[in-house]
Design a protein around this motif. Sequence first.
Motif, PDB file in Angstrom:
ATOM      1  N   ASP A   1      -6.936   7.743  -1.007  1.00  0.00           N
ATOM      2  CA  ASP A   1      -7.567   7.959  -2.309  1.00  0.00           C
ATOM      3  C   ASP A   1      -6.735   7.323  -3.422  1.00  0.00           C
ATOM      4  O   ASP A   1      -7.269   6.705  -4.341  1.00  0.00           O
ATOM      5  CB  ASP A   1      -7.727   9.463  -2.594  1.00  0.00           C
ATOM      6  N   SER A   2      -5.405   7.504  -3.316  1.00  0.00           N
ATOM      7  CA  SER A   2      -4.511   6.935  -4.325  1.00  0.00           C
ATOM      8  C   SER A   2      -3.104   6.833  -3.743  1.00  0.00           C
ATOM      9  O   SER A   2      -2.815   7.376  -2.676  1.00  0.00           O
ATOM     10  CB  SER A   2      -4.498   7.789  -5.596  1.00  0.00           C
ATOM     11  N   GLY A   3      -2.236   6.150  -4.461  1.00  0.00           N
ATOM     12  CA  GLY A   3      -0.868   5.956  -3.999  1.00  0.00           C
ATOM     13  C   GLY A   3      -0.688   4.606  -3.327  1.00  0.00           C
ATOM     14  O   GLY A   3      -1.602   3.785  -3.296  1.00  0.00           O
ATOM     15  N   ASP A   4       0.505   4.380  -2.787  1.00  0.00           N
ATOM     16  CA  ASP A   4       0.831   3.101  -2.156  1.00  0.00           C
ATOM     17  C   ASP A   4       1.397   3.303  -0.758  1.00  0.00           C
ATOM     18  O   ASP A   4       2.203   4.212  -0.531  1.00  0.00           O
ATOM     19  CB  ASP A   4       1.871   2.345  -2.991  1.00  0.00           C
ATOM     20  N   ILE A   5       0.967   2.451   0.171  1.00  0.00           N
ATOM     21  CA  ILE A   5       1.538   2.396   1.508  1.00  0.00           C
ATOM     22  C   ILE A   5       1.994   0.960   1.736  1.00  0.00           C
ATOM     23  O   ILE A   5       1.181   0.026   1.707  1.00  0.00           O
ATOM     24  CB  ILE A   5       0.513   2.783   2.599  1.00  0.00           C
ATOM     25  N   ASN A   6       3.286   0.784   1.922  1.00  0.00           N
ATOM     26  CA  ASN A   6       3.849  -0.543   2.173  1.00  0.00           C
ATOM     27  C   ASN A   6       4.446  -0.557   3.567  1.00  0.00           C
ATOM     28  O   ASN A   6       5.322   0.241   3.885  1.00  0.00           O
ATOM     29  CB  ASN A   6       4.918  -0.872   1.122  1.00  0.00           C
ATOM     30  N   ILE A   7       3.953  -1.465   4.409  1.00  0.00           N
ATOM     31  CA  ILE A   7       4.399  -1.545   5.797  1.00  0.00           C
ATOM     32  C   ILE A   7       4.923  -2.946   6.074  1.00  0.00           C
ATOM     33  O   ILE A   7       4.206  -3.937   5.896  1.00  0.00           O
ATOM     34  CB  ILE A   7       3.259  -1.201   6.771  1.00  0.00           C
ATOM     35  N   LEU A   8       6.197  -3.018   6.464  1.00  0.00           N
ATOM     36  CA  LEU A   8       6.843  -4.291   6.795  1.00  0.00           C
ATOM     37  C   LEU A   8       6.711  -5.296   5.642  1.00  0.00           C
ATOM     38  O   LEU A   8       6.485  -6.487   5.861  1.00  0.00           O
ATOM     39  CB  LEU A   8       6.260  -4.864   8.084  1.00  0.00           C
ATOM     40  N   GLY A   9       6.823  -4.785   4.424  1.00  0.00           N
ATOM     41  CA  GLY A   9       6.785  -5.653   3.254  1.00  0.00           C
ATOM     42  C   GLY A   9       5.397  -5.994   2.753  1.00  0.00           C
ATOM     43  O   GLY A   9       5.259  -6.721   1.765  1.00  0.00           O
ATOM     44  N   LEU A  10       4.358  -5.454   3.406  1.00  0.00           N
ATOM     45  CA  LEU A  10       2.981  -5.743   3.004  1.00  0.00           C
ATOM     46  C   LEU A  10       2.314  -4.478   2.488  1.00  0.00           C
ATOM     47  O   LEU A  10       2.452  -3.409   3.077  1.00  0.00           O
ATOM     48  CB  LEU A  10       2.171  -6.289   4.182  1.00  0.00           C
TER      49      LEU A  10
END
Length: 271
Positions: A57-66
Motif C-alpha cells: 500500500d505504501s512504503g519502500d522495498i529495496n532488494i539488491l539495490g533495486l
Amino acid sequence: MNAIEIKNLCYSYDKNSEVLKKIDLSIKYGEHIAIVGHNGSGKSTLAKLLVGLIEKDSGDINILGLNLDRKNIQAIRQQVGIVFQNPDNQFVATTVEDDIAFGLENRCLSYEEMHKIVPEFAKKVGMEEYLDKEPSSLSGGQKQRVALAGALSLEPKILILDEATSMLDPKGKSEITHLLTKMRKNNQDLTVISITHDVEEAYLCDRVFVLNNGQIVLSGRPDEVFENGEEIHKLGLEQPLLLKLKKELKKIGIDISNDKTLEEVADSICR
C-alpha cells in the motif's frame, strides 16, 4: 548496501485493517534472519510482498539495490528464491528431476545445461538417487529438499523460507536445518530469510525479528530477543529449549553460551 531495505512498509488486504504497519527492516548480505510471530501476525504477508506476489500500500522495498516495483519485479525475481510451507503445492512435474528442472526451463536453458545443473543441485540436497521418483512417493523432508534444490538451482542471492519446516517431523526439520547450515558455509553470500513460528529454528539464526499485530516489536540477536521469557510468552511464543538448557547449565557452573546447537552443547558437556 544491504541485501534488503524496507522502510515504512504498510499493507492491508481490505484497505481498512492494516496487516503490516510501518515496517522498517534491514538485512545484510549473507545474513540468516528469522521473522517470528504467532498466526496472523503478518509473517507470510511480508514474504509475499518481498517476491511481489502482492503489492504494498505504501512504503519502500529495496532488494539488491533495486526498488521493488513493476519495472524491476522480473529482475528481482531472478535473484530471489522462495520455498513455501506445503511442498505438495510446489510440485508441477511427475518426477523429481523434471521438477527441479522446471524453473530452469522457464529461463530457457538448453537441455545440455539443465542436464548438468539438475544432478548437481540434487546432490547438494542429498536427493541425487531420487531423480526418477515421483514426488508423491517422498517423505515430507525429502519433498522440501527437492523444493530447495529447485530454488537453489536458479542460484538466487536471497532465499526465503516461508514456514518451510512447519509440516515436517523433528527428523525432517533437523535435515533441513543441517542442509541450510551446509549451504551457507559453501556460499557465504547467500542471504536467508526464515519466516517461522518455530522458536527453536529462529534461535539458530543470526538475528530475529518478532512480529505482533503487523509491527516489529522485538529485534536483535537470538539470545537478546528470547532472554525475557515473560515478554516472549505475552507475544504467544516460548523461550527456545536450547536457551533454557544453557541457563540451567550455567547455574551449575557450565558456561556454553557460545554453543549454537544441541550437538555442540552435548560435545561441551562431554568435554
